[in-house]
Design a protein around this motif. Structure first.
Motif, short mmCIF file in Angstrom:
data_model
loop_
_atom_site.label_atom_id
_atom_site.label_comp_id
_atom_site.label_asym_id
_atom_site.label_seq_id
_atom_site.Cartn_x
_atom_site.Cartn_y
_atom_site.Cartn_z
N ASP B 28 24.29 49.52 23.68
CA ASP B 28 23.16 48.69 24.04
C ASP B 28 23.09 47.97 25.15
N ALA B 29 23.55 48.60 26.11
CA ALA B 29 23.53 47.86 27.65
C ALA B 29 22.63 48.58 28.55
N ALA B 30 21.72 48.14 29.14
CA ALA B 30 20.94 48.56 30.14
C ALA B 30 21.73 48.02 31.59
N LYS B 31 22.34 49.22 32.30
CA LYS B 31 23.07 48.73 33.46
C LYS B 31 22.17 48.75 34.65
N VAL B 32 22.27 47.88 35.62
CA VAL B 32 21.58 47.87 36.87
C VAL B 32 22.62 47.88 38.00
N GLY B 33 22.60 48.79 38.86
CA GLY B 33 23.56 49.19 39.89
C GLY B 33 22.76 48.04 41.10
N LEU B 34 23.43 47.08 41.57
CA LEU B 34 22.85 46.42 42.52
C LEU B 34 23.48 46.73 43.77
N ILE B 35 23.17 47.40 44.69
CA ILE B 35 23.74 47.40 46.16
C ILE B 35 23.22 46.79 47.13
N LEU B 36 24.07 46.07 47.67
CA LEU B 36 23.65 44.93 48.92
C LEU B 36 24.65 44.88 49.74
N PRO B 37 24.18 44.57 51.06
CA PRO B 37 25.03 44.17 51.90
C PRO B 37 25.75 43.18 51.82
N MET B 38 26.86 42.92 51.26
CA MET B 38 27.64 41.51 50.82
C MET B 38 28.52 41.18 52.12
N THR B 39 28.89 42.15 53.01
CA THR B 39 29.87 41.76 54.32
C THR B 39 28.98 42.09 55.44
N GLY B 40 29.26 41.81 56.68
CA GLY B 40 28.70 42.27 57.81
C GLY B 40 27.60 41.65 58.36
N PRO B 41 26.93 41.88 59.40
CA PRO B 41 25.79 41.18 59.79
C PRO B 41 24.59 40.87 59.01
N PHE B 42 24.27 41.71 57.90
CA PHE B 42 23.38 41.27 56.97
C PHE B 42 23.57 40.59 55.66
N ALA B 43 24.68 39.99 55.68
CA ALA B 43 25.51 39.56 54.51
C ALA B 43 24.60 38.35 53.74
N SER B 44 23.85 37.78 54.69
CA SER B 44 22.80 36.63 54.08
C SER B 44 21.87 37.09 53.35
N THR B 45 21.36 38.56 53.56
CA THR B 45 20.27 39.11 52.55
C THR B 45 21.01 39.25 51.10
N GLY B 46 22.40 39.93 51.18
CA GLY B 46 22.90 40.21 49.99
C GLY B 46 23.23 39.04 49.06
N LYS B 47 23.65 37.75 49.92
CA LYS B 47 23.92 36.45 49.03
C LYS B 47 22.94 35.93 48.46
N GLN B 48 21.54 35.81 49.19
CA GLN B 48 20.32 35.58 48.39
C GLN B 48 19.96 36.15 47.28
N ILE B 49 19.92 37.66 47.61
CA ILE B 49 19.48 38.24 46.49
C ILE B 49 20.40 38.34 45.09
N ASP B 50 21.72 38.37 45.44
CA ASP B 50 22.69 38.35 44.34
C ASP B 50 22.43 36.96 43.62
N ALA B 51 22.31 35.89 44.39
CA ALA B 51 22.31 34.51 43.65
C ALA B 51 20.96 34.66 43.00
N ALA B 52 19.63 35.17 43.40
CA ALA B 52 18.53 35.15 42.88
C ALA B 52 18.58 35.90 41.35
N VAL B 53 19.19 37.15 41.45
CA VAL B 53 19.26 37.96 40.30
C VAL B 53 20.29 37.22 39.30
N LYS B 54 21.41 36.56 39.53
CA LYS B 54 22.17 35.69 38.67
C LYS B 54 21.32 34.45 38.10
N LEU B 55 20.47 33.90 38.94
CA LEU B 55 19.56 32.89 38.55
C LEU B 55 18.70 33.31 37.51
N PHE B 56 18.16 34.65 37.56
CA PHE B 56 16.95 35.03 36.83
C PHE B 56 17.72 35.26 35.35
#
Lengths: 333, 393
Positions: B28-56
């Motif tokens: 009964d689960a629908a899995k969502v694979g969230l692939i983001l740059p969490m480290t490296g020069p574009f980590a801020s993108t990953g951090k923002q999206i991850d936080a927003a997904v959790k908030l939703f």
């Protein structure tokens, strides 16, 4: 004199004989295909990294040439195989051979830069070469796709029979087979008079030259072969991911492969492979636990490892060979 | 012998545990694979999206259409080979129903083939090159496209007496998109344009800004990826371009809300066109911003966060529509034509292109109550991606 020749020949023949531990190693590599069906893609990456590290071992471990730009040949091979497939020739073996020829040729062309000079100039020159290639690949976007990567590669089934699947079954077996065949060739070469002469040059170039080994030629040949091997690794990377990005020419590729070889230990052919397993396994496990901070743990591990633990793996391998004589082929004879 | 047996036992145990672990919760689960740059020069993108997904998920619960959404977060370090392998592993091993995230264009493109082959929807929450949605019929985008944000800038500049523009963009898909769409529109309206492109990795803007200042343009049009703007603005001021009276214009990436405070007062007066500002005046946005800040230690959401938030909402709405059917084709069909009220204003997933249709706002960076904001002062309603719109005609 003939007595000495006999001794050398006998010693080379002895080193060519297969140790049981080696057979076990390859059986485990093959057996992993059935044992870890969930990790075939990761194992495919390990096999490719292992081949790349084997290539570096040929020049660093055996010939003593340090390089900070080995990714140049990986990248050339990847783009060569990728472009060939993109232009309608998607046969993987053809692409592999083509990539090896292109990279080998580039190795031959750049070998004069390597043969002369000391370690420091070699580091700088190899680094310079890969930076130049990176910029060419970036700027020549009409050919390479620039920073967006080379899109639209389609690879035909291996030997016309085995199509590349999402699970990575074909990918792993294909990469492992290529690794094994190229390893056999490397093993035979390094346990031949040619390999012996490389080691002589590594240990003392003057003395080697005085005893009739032409260092420049031998080093150039070793460099060319290693470049072709790196090209093969690049081709595998491009073919199994059906995608080439600028990243294949990035500095971190050259640095990673050196780390891998240092972890596994240079100069006995298996170092790169063991190092690749350890490196990728660590990276994947830690990154799964903590996607944000895994680099910290990898860094910490590497520092500790280089300071202390290196003897753990190398010592372990030696222990395995010496303490368990019944396992060793020599023990029985 | 004993050692070998133990190793064998260990290996067996490991693979057994792995097999069991994947079998549980499969129903009964629908899995969502969230692939983001969490480290490296574009980590801020990953951090923002991850936080927003959790908030939703925290706000709306995780159950939609009878399926509990389970997020599996993976770090691709901004490296395309890794993105592809992770996408493949998530599909094959974790049996995810949806792939989401994708911080940069090459990363989204690397996963496109996997999405097509596995028939799994790929929800692009960041990457903004126009052509991405054409790479696979399973790609749905909730961020924006660079031409969508850049063309309105050309109109505004022409209307506001700007005749000569120097463009500085990062040399990859989105940058080239921004440059060409702006330049074409601006030249068609009678303006003149000079262009340079800055490499994506290790950008040093100084030599490019030197050329810009020698060209003496009315305005400098700039695009840099989210997170890199601070560096650019610093060098813009160091070169004295602001004092020479050169206006700073462009799509809103350079004055990214996330780093606007660290850019500082030098950003004041920049005119940008974009689809989201943290200062957007609506009840939905105020609630979103307050909740986001509360959940993330005061961090401001930026346009990446809002795209991640809406991306999750699109996935959730699709699951509701299909009654929990996680078949890829059904999910994509349910996502097409979705119309939502987002914190950024109304949005629509174009049923023809699976790309987002949204308002583009013209904003000016200003200081309000001691904080910097991109204040919206004009709206161009419901803009479609102009590149794909032009192809259709």
């Amino acid at each position: 004199m003939s007595h000495l020749q006999d001794r050398v020949r006998a010693s080379l023949q002895a080193s060519r004989r297969w140790h049981i531990a080696e057979i076990v190693f390859w059986l485990i590599a093959l057996g992993s295909f059935w044992a870890f069906p969930r990790h075939l893609l990761l194992m495919n990456e390990i096999a490719i990294l292992a081949l790349f590290a084997l290539s570096l071992d040929l020049i660093l471990g055996f010939a003593g040439i340090v390089s900070l730009g080995h990714a140049a040949f990986l990248g050339l091979g990847a783009y060569a195989a990728g472009l060939l497939a993109k232009n309608g020739m998607g046969d993987p073996v053809l692409g592999l051979v083509f990539a090896m020829v292109v990279s080998g040729f580039a190795g031959l062309l750049s070998s004069p830069l390597i043969v002369k000079g000391n370690d420091l100039t070699r580091l700088m020159v190899t680094l310079g070469v890969v930076l130049i290639l990176h910029e060419i690949a970036n700027s020549w976007a009409s050919l390479t796709g620039g920073a967006d990567g080379l899109q639209g590669i389609t690879i035909n089934p291996v030997l016309g029979l085995f199509a590349f699947d999402l699970f990575g079954k074909t990918a792993y077996l294909y990469s492992l087979s290529v690794l094994f065949v190229l390893f056999l060739v490397a093993r035979r070469m390094m346990n031949s008079p040619f390999g012996l002469s490389l080691r002589a040059i590594r240990d003392n170039q003057l003395r080697a030259a005085a005893s009739g080994v032409p260092p420049s030629q031998r080093l150039a040949l070793a460099y060319t072969i290693a470049a072709a091997y790196a090209g093969a690794a690049g081709a595998l990377l491009a073919q199994t991911s059906q995608f080439v990005s600028l990243d294949v020419l990035d500095f971190h590729r050259s640095a990673d492969v050196m780390l891998v070889l240092i972890i596994g230990g240079p100069g006995y052919l298996y170092g790169g492979m063991i190092g690749a397993v350890v490196f990728k396994f660590l990276q994947d496990t830690i990154a799964a636990f903590t996607p944000q901070y895994w680099m910290f743990w990898i860094g910490l591990f590497l520092v500790l490892f280089v300071l202390r633990g290196r003897s753990l793996i190398h010592g372990g391998v030696k222990l395995f060979m010496t303490r368990l004589p019944w396992l060793s082929g020599r023990g029985r004879s | 012998m004993a050692i070998r047996r133990q190793v064998l036992k260990g290996a067996l145990g490991l693979s057994l545990a792995a097999a069991l672990g994947s079998a549980a919760f499969a129903q009964d689960a629908a899995k969502v694979g969230l692939i983001l740059p969490m480290t490296g020069p574009f980590a801020s993108t990953g951090k923002q999206i991850d936080a927003a997904v959790k908030l939703f998920l925290a706000q709306n619960g995780a159950v939609f259409g009878g399926k509990k959404i389970e997020i599996i977060l993976k770090d691709d370090t901004g490296n395309a080979d890794t993105t592809r392998r992770l996408a493949q592993e998530l599909v094959v091993n974790d049996k995810v129903a949806v792939l989401a995230g994708f911080g940069l264009t090459p990363l989204a493109l690397a996963a496109a083939q996997v999405a097509t082959q596995a028939k799994v929807p790929e929800v692009v929450m960041a990457a903004a090159t126009a052509t991405i949605t054409e790479a696979s019929p399973y790609i749905v985008r909730t961020s924006f496209t660079l031409p969508q944000a850049s063309e309105p800038m050309a109109d505004w500049a022409l209307k506001n007496n700007i005749k000569k523009v120097f463009t500085v963009v990062t040399d990859y898909g989105p940058g080239i998109d921004a440059e060409t769409s702006f330049a074409n529109k601006f030249k068609a309206g009678g303006g003149t344009v000079e262009s340079v492109r800055v490499p994506l990795r290790n950008p040093d803007f100084a030599p490019f800004l030197q050329r810009a200042s020698e060209a003496k343009p009315d305005a400098l049009f700039v695009f840099v990826p989210s997170g890199i703007g601070a560096q650019f603005m610093k060098q813009f001021v160091e070169r004295g371009l602001d004092k020479a009276g050169v206006k700073l214009i462009g799509p809103g990436d350079v004055v990214d809300d996330d780093i606007l405070e660290s850019i500082g007062d030098v950003a004041i007066g920049a005119i940008t066109t974009h689809h989201y500002s943290v200062a957007h005046d609506s009840a939905a946005n105020k609630a979103f911003v307050t909740a986001f800040k509360a959940a993330n230690g005061g961090m401001r959401p930026n346009f990446m966060a809002v795209a991640g938030y809406d991306g999750m909402r699109v996935i959730a709405e699709a699951l509701k529509k299909t009654n929990g059917n996680t078949d890829g084709d059904a999910l994509v069909a349910a996502m097409k034509g979705l119309s939502l009220e987002s914190p950024r204003g109304p949005i629509l997933i174009d049923p023809d292109t699976r790309d987002i249709v949204q308002n583009i706002y013209v904003r000016k960076t200003e200081k309000k109550d001691g904080e910097l904001f991109n204040v919206e002062f004009a709206i161009i309603p419901m803009v479609k991606d102009p590149v794909k719109a032009a192809k259709k005609q």
